[in-house]
Design a protein around this motif. Sequence first.
Motif, PDB file in Angstrom:
ATOM      1  N   GLN A 211     105.345  32.706  49.745  1.00 33.06           N
ATOM      2  CA  GLN A 211     106.201  31.293  50.646  1.00 33.06           C
ATOM      3  C   GLN A 211     107.126  32.375  51.613  1.00 33.06           C
ATOM      4  OE1 GLN A 211     108.946  28.393  49.632  1.00 33.06           O
ATOM      5  NE2 GLN A 211     106.782  28.404  48.339  1.00 33.06           N
ATOM      6  N   ALA A 212     107.105  33.580  50.670  1.00 33.28           N
ATOM      7  CA  ALA A 212     108.741  33.870  52.129  1.00 33.28           C
ATOM      8  C   ALA A 212     108.256  34.726  53.035  1.00 33.28           C
ATOM      9  CB  ALA A 212     109.130  35.124  51.231  1.00 33.28           C
TER      10      ALA A 212
ATOM     11  N   LEU B 252     116.179  34.285  50.564  1.00 33.17           N
ATOM     12  CA  LEU B 252     116.908  35.621  50.278  1.00 33.17           C
ATOM     13  C   LEU B 252     116.898  36.301  52.002  1.00 33.17           C
ATOM     14  CD1 LEU B 252     118.575  37.891  48.372  1.00 33.17           C
ATOM     15  CD2 LEU B 252     116.484  38.710  47.684  1.00 33.17           C
ATOM     16  N   VAL B 253     115.154  35.942  52.459  1.00 30.53           N
ATOM     17  CA  VAL B 253     114.606  36.944  53.316  1.00 30.53           C
ATOM     18  C   VAL B 253     115.324  36.324  54.498  1.00 30.53           C
ATOM     19  CG1 VAL B 253     112.316  35.713  53.835  1.00 30.53           C
ATOM     20  CG2 VAL B 253     113.075  38.476  53.653  1.00 30.53           C
TER      21      VAL B 253
ATOM     22  N   LEU C 268     109.336  34.576  56.775  1.00 31.73           N
ATOM     23  CA  LEU C 268     109.387  35.242  57.606  1.00 31.73           C
ATOM     24  C   LEU C 268     108.513  36.014  59.005  1.00 31.73           C
ATOM     25  CD1 LEU C 268     111.726  37.205  57.872  1.00 31.73           C
ATOM     26  CD2 LEU C 268     110.719  39.334  56.760  1.00 31.73           C
ATOM     27  N   ARG C 269     107.190  35.823  58.676  1.00 30.40           N
ATOM     28  CA  ARG C 269     106.192  35.898  59.628  1.00 30.40           C
ATOM     29  C   ARG C 269     106.192  34.785  60.661  1.00 30.40           C
ATOM     30  NH1 ARG C 269     101.003  34.812  58.045  1.00 30.40           N
ATOM     31  NH2 ARG C 269     101.897  32.890  58.327  1.00 30.40           N
TER      32      ARG C 269
ATOM     33  N   GLN D 201     104.358  35.498  42.494  1.00 33.47           N
ATOM     34  CA  GLN D 201     104.158  35.693  43.703  1.00 33.47           C
ATOM     35  C   GLN D 201     103.901  35.041  44.641  1.00 33.47           C
ATOM     36  OE1 GLN D 201     100.138  37.384  42.711  1.00 33.47           O
ATOM     37  NE2 GLN D 201      99.515  38.340  44.995  1.00 33.47           N
ATOM     38  N   ALA D 202     103.859  33.452  44.407  1.00 34.43           N
ATOM     39  CA  ALA D 202     103.843  32.804  44.937  1.00 34.43           C
ATOM     40  C   ALA D 202     105.101  32.217  45.813  1.00 34.43           C
ATOM     41  CB  ALA D 202     103.231  31.488  44.701  1.00 34.43           C
ATOM     42  N   VAL D 203     106.208  33.031  45.399  1.00 38.00           N
ATOM     43  CA  VAL D 203     107.598  32.009  46.473  1.00 38.00           C
ATOM     44  C   VAL D 203     107.636  33.417  46.755  1.00 38.00           C
ATOM     45  CG1 VAL D 203     108.523  30.984  44.682  1.00 38.00           C
ATOM     46  CG2 VAL D 203     108.462  33.722  44.368  1.00 38.00           C
ATOM     47  N   TRP D 204     107.344  34.622  46.637  1.00 38.03           N
ATOM     48  CA  TRP D 204     106.654  35.886  47.182  1.00 38.03           C
ATOM     49  C   TRP D 204     105.728  35.944  48.481  1.00 38.03           C
ATOM     50  CZ3 TRP D 204     111.245  38.903  48.440  1.00 38.03           C
ATOM     51  CH2 TRP D 204     111.714  39.317  47.269  1.00 38.03           C
TER      52      TRP D 204
END
Lengths: 189, 698
Positions: free
Chosen positions: A18-19, A64-65, A23-24, A13-16
């Motif tokens: 972060q992603a 990735l994102v 991105l934002r 969850q933490a890395v997502w």
Amino acid sequence: MNTTPDKTADEEQAVWNQAHDRLRDFLNAFALGDHAQVSLLTLKLLDQARELHRQGPSLDPVSLVMALVQKKTDEWFSSNLEMRDQPASRLFSSGCVALLLSRAFRAAPETFLTSPLPEKLKETMHQKLLVTGPDLKISSMTPRHIDYGPMLGLAKRTWHRWNSREIIIALLFWAAVYFVFYWWLSEAL
Amino acid sequence: MSNSFSETAAATRRTLFTGGSILLTATGFALLLHSYSGQSLFWPDYIVIALFPLIFGQIAIGFLLALFGFWDWVRGGDPFHLMRRPWREREDTIPLAATAIVIPVFNEEVERVSQGIENMWNSLTKTGQIGHFDFYLCSDSNDPDHWIEEECAWLYLCQKLDAFGKIFYRKRRHPINTKSGNIADFCRRWGKRYRYMIILDADSVMSGPTMVRLVRAMEANPEVGILQTQPSMVLGQSLFRRVLQFSNAVYGRIFAQGCSSVQMSSGSYWGHNAVIRIAPFIEHCDLPILPVPDPRRRHVLSHDTVEAALMQRAGYEVWVAYDEPGTYEEGPPNMSDMLKRDQRWCAGNLQHFWFLFARGIEMGNRLQIWIGLMAYLCSPIWLTFLVAGSLGAYDRARFLAFSAGPEDLGASQHPEAPFLFITTMVFLFLPRLLGIASSLPQAKRFGGLFRLLVSVAVETVVSVLTAPVLMLFHTFFVLQAVLGWQIKWTTQNRADTGLSIFHCLKLFGWQSILGIAGQFLAWSYLGLNSFWLTPIFIAWLFAPLTAWVTSWRSLGLGLRAWGFFLIPEEANPPAELDGLVINDGEEQSQTPASLWPQALLCPYVQAVHLSMVRHRSSSHSGIIPAPSLAKLSQRLIQQGPAALERKEILRLLWNTETVFWLHGELWSRPDALLHSSWRALQSDSGKNSLLRQYLLVE
């Protein structure tokens, strides 16, 4: 970037997160007038990234994102500017400058990365090119000979004869002579 | 007026001026020698006698220039002057020619420079002649923040004024030969496109009508190579700058008028606020190399005087349009900054010595070079004169003490001595009185007669307090230049930010010690005779305090509110100066965030930067980042922007492919592989100050 395969749910969850944040921030950097559009785009791209991540779980979500959004940006600029076979850096910088000068990020933020710009804005984007200087008209500008007159000869001779070491030795010598002479006059006599 | 009349007038004036200077100096010298007659001479007296003509000659030259200027003012201007010739009657019908307005910058305050360009653009637009003018912002900035900000400011101006193809930006990768090299670079690249260029400093502003009139003057008088204006000093806020601009407004004009009256068509060029005929400038005015052994010292630092001399050597005239309105500049905000500027000017002026005896240089230029040289050489001469005079007085006092004979009481007791003193005072202060007299008709614009006179009195006190301080520094600068210590060109601080007392103590504290020691020694050895030196010791003693207090912005503004040190431009502020006071003292206390990292993060800032430097990209290997920059790039990513030196940042920013590669890396690396500072910068990239101030402005 690879992620380790045995991540806990919290770490995942933490890395997502972060992603998402990355991105934002990246999309915010385009200063789109429509904030909701930024949120929508963020979520949409994150979904696509999650899908890709499921197919290749070793890939890092942030990388990735961001790769995904870079690819989308290139495609969008390429289609709107009709610039094909250009290096990525040129495409990106030309696209951003055109976007900035045409004010398309304010006029049609809803189209950003999703659909083609309205034709009128597209035309404006095409027209906007930076001209940092007009065409060169090269001139030759070189110094003309100048005769520095008698001082040059005098100075040259001086430089050829003297150097700083010799001057210092001479000064020290004469200072010593002066002090000996002074002492002799004032004390010895 | 025909040219032959003008030449006769020039010859008469120069003869009068040169003859008058020699006569006055000789008279002063004779008075001095008389005052020594009939008494024993000591070795310091010979030094005093040898140096006196040099110092007194300078005073006499200043006095005569003021007299010439005042005479010119009384009769309503010089009838032979270029700006009073018959072409003025058909001025409006003279067509303009293509003119470039060239603004060389070096780490200047970008907001201030771009506001100045905007004001000039608007002023030219109002004249309806903007089509004939293009602007060139020629940057030698070696500070990455300034560079990136300049690029954004340029785009902002082009957008706001719809001036694409009219305002250009040029950044030199190798800033060879500083400002003169920058202008030469413009001439080599684009000089052929224009007939004239108007050179401005970063703090210069000129009004549209003035620029149009100058170009018309050049068109109507093809024999003129350079037309220099006399800029008014404006926008001062600190007491120091306000005093400077006030004295410039009250006394500067008659001196400029006097110089112009004597020099006429062999006038001065000060490097800015002037229009230049480009073709002869390119052909004849590239600066020669100085014949010195050290290659680092062969470049002419102060280019303007030499360029004027070369232009005249080529057969073109150089005029000073001393009474043209609408031409402005700013002065240094405090004593510390003025000294920085003087250090550069001193080194430059002393280099001009080589041209004093060069063949083909006009007499008027030689005079200009001599005055420029003596402006700084006078300081060590004055200091030596004072020391020798004091030693002579001491020797005389000691001689009298031991002498049983009826010796006289020394030079100062001779009847000629008071006369010489009074003459010197007249020579020093009469120009000031003439300046005041010429300001009286517009006393209202100086705040009224009472305030004008009070301001003059205070300005005189400030001058008396600062002159001895400058004397010591200028002596040091002369020694520095003669001994060959390298002088670095630094950006002039144009913001009225004030000095800290610690800075003042550090810079001027030694003068306080010297003042106390000097007064003690003088009193001990000279007794009452030392009172002649007391004003100098007092000035040295209070040097840190004077520097500190005069740098106060609040004091300057307070006095302005009370109507003191007003200048005519403040009574009727011209539109060209709107919005040019950018910085106030409070803003300076905060350290601004670094701007250049946004060239790696913010898509717009990066796009502008890449577009500007793309054609100069040096990365052709296909390997990204360029091998020479790989280590640097990794250090930047892992240790943050603060880990790089200025030169390393510049190297990196010049390489477009690496800049673009870094953009991708910085955005796509996970937090763990980035220095923590990058996250904050990423969050800020959508609202960074470059976007807010320049790129997103509607």
